[in-house]
Design a protein around this motif. Structure first.
Motif, mmCIF file in Angstrom:
data_model
loop_
_atom_site.group_PDB
_atom_site.id
_atom_site.type_symbol
_atom_site.label_atom_id
_atom_site.label_comp_id
_atom_site.label_asym_id
_atom_site.label_seq_id
_atom_site.Cartn_x
_atom_site.Cartn_y
_atom_site.Cartn_z
ATOM 1 N N ILE A 151 -4.745 -7.868 2.607
ATOM 2 C CA ILE A 151 -5.491 -6.713 2.104
ATOM 3 C C ILE A 151 -5.381 -6.641 0.582
ATOM 4 O O ILE A 151 -6.360 -6.344 -0.119
ATOM 5 C CB ILE A 151 -4.972 -5.420 2.759
ATOM 6 N N GLY A 152 -4.182 -6.935 0.071
ATOM 7 C CA GLY A 152 -3.958 -6.881 -1.374
ATOM 8 C C GLY A 152 -4.736 -7.929 -2.146
ATOM 9 O O GLY A 152 -4.911 -7.804 -3.362
ATOM 10 N N ILE A 154 -7.829 -8.418 -1.650
ATOM 11 C CA ILE A 154 -9.185 -7.884 -1.761
ATOM 12 C C ILE A 154 -9.206 -6.561 -2.523
ATOM 13 O O ILE A 154 -10.033 -6.353 -3.407
ATOM 14 C CB ILE A 154 -9.799 -7.648 -0.358
ATOM 15 N N ARG A 155 -8.303 -5.661 -2.180
ATOM 16 C CA ARG A 155 -8.264 -4.328 -2.781
ATOM 17 C C ARG A 155 -6.968 -4.147 -3.571
ATOM 18 O O ARG A 155 -5.901 -4.604 -3.149
ATOM 19 C CB ARG A 155 -8.359 -3.254 -1.694
ATOM 20 N N LYS A 156 -7.080 -3.441 -4.697
ATOM 21 C CA LYS A 156 -5.910 -3.238 -5.540
ATOM 22 C C LYS A 156 -4.889 -2.358 -4.822
ATOM 23 O O LYS A 156 -5.170 -1.220 -4.460
ATOM 24 C CB LYS A 156 -6.303 -2.589 -6.874
ATOM 25 N N THR A 157 -3.694 -2.919 -4.617
ATOM 26 C CA THR A 157 -2.670 -2.283 -3.795
ATOM 27 C C THR A 157 -1.409 -2.014 -4.595
ATOM 28 O O THR A 157 -0.966 -2.862 -5.367
ATOM 29 C CB THR A 157 -2.326 -3.187 -2.586
ATOM 30 N N VAL A 158 -0.835 -0.826 -4.408
ATOM 31 C CA VAL A 158 0.477 -0.488 -4.966
ATOM 32 C C VAL A 158 1.463 -0.427 -3.808
ATOM 33 O O VAL A 158 1.236 0.295 -2.837
ATOM 34 C CB VAL A 158 0.448 0.856 -5.720
ATOM 35 N N THR A 159 2.533 -1.212 -3.901
ATOM 36 C CA THR A 159 3.531 -1.276 -2.835
ATOM 37 C C THR A 159 4.756 -0.462 -3.205
ATOM 38 O O THR A 159 5.275 -0.572 -4.321
ATOM 39 C CB THR A 159 3.949 -2.736 -2.562
ATOM 40 N N ILE A 160 5.213 0.351 -2.257
ATOM 41 C CA ILE A 160 6.401 1.188 -2.445
ATOM 42 C C ILE A 160 7.478 0.742 -1.468
ATOM 43 O O ILE A 160 7.200 0.525 -0.279
ATOM 44 C CB ILE A 160 6.059 2.678 -2.214
ATOM 45 N N PHE A 171 8.858 11.260 -9.890
ATOM 46 C CA PHE A 171 7.983 10.158 -10.275
ATOM 47 C C PHE A 171 7.823 9.150 -9.134
ATOM 48 O O PHE A 171 7.727 7.945 -9.357
ATOM 49 C CB PHE A 171 8.532 9.456 -11.522
ATOM 50 N N ALA A 172 7.778 9.672 -7.910
ATOM 51 C CA ALA A 172 7.721 8.804 -6.731
ATOM 52 C C ALA A 172 6.474 7.924 -6.711
ATOM 53 O O ALA A 172 6.505 6.802 -6.201
ATOM 54 C CB ALA A 172 7.782 9.655 -5.467
ATOM 55 N N PHE A 173 5.362 8.420 -7.274
ATOM 56 C CA PHE A 173 4.100 7.678 -7.228
ATOM 57 C C PHE A 173 3.633 7.255 -8.616
ATOM 58 O O PHE A 173 2.434 7.087 -8.845
ATOM 59 C CB PHE A 173 3.023 8.540 -6.569
ATOM 60 N N GLN A 174 4.554 7.069 -9.545
ATOM 61 C CA GLN A 174 4.157 6.811 -10.920
ATOM 62 C C GLN A 174 3.460 5.459 -11.123
ATOM 63 O O GLN A 174 2.771 5.258 -12.131
ATOM 64 C CB GLN A 174 5.375 6.902 -11.843
ATOM 65 N N ASN A 175 3.587 4.529 -10.173
ATOM 66 C CA ASN A 175 2.909 3.237 -10.310
ATOM 67 C C ASN A 175 1.444 3.298 -9.881
ATOM 68 O O ASN A 175 0.698 2.338 -10.075
ATOM 69 C CB ASN A 175 3.643 2.172 -9.489
ATOM 70 N N VAL A 176 1.034 4.410 -9.281
ATOM 71 C CA VAL A 176 -0.358 4.569 -8.882
ATOM 72 C C VAL A 176 -1.218 4.811 -10.116
ATOM 73 O O VAL A 176 -0.845 5.571 -11.015
ATOM 74 C CB VAL A 176 -0.509 5.739 -7.889
ATOM 75 N N THR A 177 -2.375 4.165 -10.178
ATOM 76 C CA THR A 177 -3.326 4.362 -11.268
ATOM 77 C C THR A 177 -4.665 4.806 -10.665
ATOM 78 O O THR A 177 -4.844 4.769 -9.439
ATOM 79 C CB THR A 177 -3.530 3.072 -12.077
ATOM 80 N N ILE A 178 -5.605 5.204 -11.506
ATOM 81 C CA ILE A 178 -6.854 5.748 -10.988
ATOM 82 C C ILE A 178 -7.711 4.675 -10.311
ATOM 83 O O ILE A 178 -8.677 5.029 -9.615
ATOM 84 C CB ILE A 178 -7.668 6.455 -12.090
ATOM 85 N N ASP A 179 -7.388 3.391 -10.511
ATOM 86 C CA ASP A 179 -8.148 2.349 -9.819
ATOM 87 C C ASP A 179 -7.390 1.778 -8.621
ATOM 88 O O ASP A 179 -7.823 0.787 -8.032
ATOM 89 C CB ASP A 179 -8.532 1.224 -10.784
ATOM 90 N N THR A 180 -6.264 2.404 -8.229
ATOM 91 C CA THR A 180 -5.531 1.977 -7.042
ATOM 92 C C THR A 180 -6.332 2.319 -5.791
ATOM 93 O O THR A 180 -6.820 3.439 -5.650
ATOM 94 C CB THR A 180 -4.150 2.660 -6.972
ATOM 95 N N GLN A 181 -6.461 1.357 -4.890
ATOM 96 C CA GLN A 181 -7.262 1.563 -3.681
ATOM 97 C C GLN A 181 -6.418 1.680 -2.412
ATOM 98 O O GLN A 181 -6.827 2.316 -1.456
ATOM 99 C CB GLN A 181 -8.264 0.412 -3.539
ATOM 100 N N ILE A 182 -5.246 1.039 -2.401
ATOM 101 C CA ILE A 182 -4.361 1.075 -1.240
ATOM 102 C C ILE A 182 -2.950 1.431 -1.698
ATOM 103 O O ILE A 182 -2.442 0.853 -2.661
ATOM 104 C CB ILE A 182 -4.304 -0.283 -0.503
ATOM 105 N N LEU A 183 -2.314 2.376 -0.998
ATOM 106 C CA LEU A 183 -0.922 2.723 -1.240
ATOM 107 C C LEU A 183 -0.129 2.287 -0.010
ATOM 108 O O LEU A 183 -0.335 2.806 1.088
ATOM 109 C CB LEU A 183 -0.780 4.230 -1.474
ATOM 110 N N PHE A 184 0.761 1.330 -0.197
ATOM 111 C CA PHE A 184 1.458 0.696 0.926
ATOM 112 C C PHE A 184 2.949 1.028 0.895
ATOM 113 O O PHE A 184 3.664 0.656 -0.019
ATOM 114 C CB PHE A 184 1.260 -0.821 0.855
ATOM 115 N N PHE A 185 3.406 1.750 1.931
ATOM 116 C CA PHE A 185 4.830 2.034 2.121
ATOM 117 C C PHE A 185 5.416 0.917 2.976
ATOM 118 O O PHE A 185 5.172 0.853 4.185
ATOM 119 C CB PHE A 185 5.033 3.387 2.811
ATOM 120 N N ASP A 186 6.171 0.044 2.354
ATOM 121 C CA ASP A 186 6.659 -1.151 3.025
ATOM 122 C C ASP A 186 8.002 -0.911 3.711
ATOM 123 O O ASP A 186 8.990 -0.564 3.066
ATOM 124 C CB ASP A 186 6.803 -2.291 1.999
#
Length: 327
Positions: A151-152, A154-160, A171-186
């Motif tokens: 998935i990553g 194809i779509r911009k993914t931030v992994t936590i 600051f739990a989600f500070q790596n998220v940006t306005i162009d982030t499409q997927i937020l992945f809790f690993d």
């Protein structure tokens, strides 16, 4: 020195407001179409077909970070179904040497849902990737990580890091940006507090970043959420059911039987240009399958998942006791 001394005169809200604003309308997926930008154009996916369009005919801006550096060519479905990664998705839906067709269709539509970058409060829910095992010490190795890597691509993914994640961190989600499409809790821990994500799923993500203003994203602009876990996610109320879809993967692979052992090469790292093109075709095929299924993920039967939830809500001793009364 002049600028330094008069900085508050030159740069303030009043002077900035004198600058003309320009609204940028970005290319976004619609209810029945998805757009994947490549180096040679934009792939347009619909229920009927996958086509390529040149950038000159596309209306809307595209983030440079979201353009895939590949010259994409549409391939037929037959070639895709003989590809290693397609076979891998069949393996993790295989039990007793037989592919569970319903589970496999559900998995492909789940991938399609995550890749379809259309988000409204009505159609947003979290995808939960777990394993079909009642072992109290699950070992993983079901392919959850490889699916998220796919998935990553194809779509911009931030992994936590799910094991060390703390909802109360400012600051739990500070790596998220306005162009982030997927937020992945690993790999979240047992008893992960899924209810803390309710607001982010349906009302939009709100977060702080160090030394910057707070960011409040609308439901349409917020990333979709995926969670991988070796445990059941607690919660079986109507509110829980409406905010998650649980995709259980079968334990086909192990430390002694890895995908690289079966296919004799590593996914992603050992592929040539042709392999990448077939991979992209497969992922776009998942989006198309999701459209064909009326933008819904089909459910499948899983007695293991039901028992895992019962174990989470009670105890192994209670479940063993209750089984005595089941005929």
């Amino acid at each position: 020195e002049v600028l330094k001394k008069g900085i508050f005169n030159y740069v303030n809200n009043d002077t900035i407001n004198l600058i003309n604003q320009r609204r940028l309308d970005f290319l976004t997926d619609t209810k029945d179409k998805s757009f994947i930008p490549f180096k040679n154009g934009v792939a347009v996916i619909s229920k009927e077909c996958v086509t390529m369009q040149g950038y000159a005919s596309i209306t809307g801006y595209i983030w440079k970070s979201q353009i895939l550096g590949h010259d994409f060519q549409v391939e037929d479905k037959g070639k895709v179904e003989h590809f290693d990664f397609y076979k891998f998705t069949e393996r993790i839906c295989t039990e007793n040497k037989s592919v569970e067709k319903g589970r496999h269709k559900s998995l492909l539509c789940s991938l399609g849902y995550m890749l379809h970058n259309y988000r409204t409060p009505a159609n947003k829910f979290a995808l939960i990737l777990s394993e079909a095992s009642l072992d109290e010490n699950p070992q993983g190795r079901t392919g959850k990580g490889l699916l998220m890597q796919a998935i990553g691509k194809i779509r911009k993914t931030v992994t936590i890091d799910g094991k060390n994640f703390n909802f109360d961190s400012p600051f739990a989600f500070q790596n998220v940006t306005i162009d982030t499409q997927i937020l992945f809790f690993d790999d979240v821990k047992k008893n992960f507090n899924f209810q803390r994500l309710y607001s982010a799923i349906t009302e939009g993500l709100s977060f702080e970043r160090k030394n910057k203003d707070r960011v409040n994203l609308s439901p349409e602009a917020s990333p979709k959420i995926t969670i991988s876990t070796n445990y059941a996610i607690k919660g079986n109320s109507e509110s829980d059911k409406g905010r998650k879809f649980e995709m259980e993967l079968l334990c086909y692979y192990s430390t002694k039987n890895r995908p690289v052992d079966e296919f004799r090469r590593e996914f992603f790292h050992s592929w040539d240009v042709s392999d990448w093109n077939t991979f992209y075709n497969f992922m776009l095929h998942c989006i198309q399958m999701y459209f064909i299924n009326d933008c819904k993920i089909p459910t499948y039967t899983s007695e293991i998942l039901i028992e895992k939830k019962l174990l989470l809500e009670t105890s192994p001793e209670f479940v063993e006791y209750a089984k005595k009364f089941i005929t």
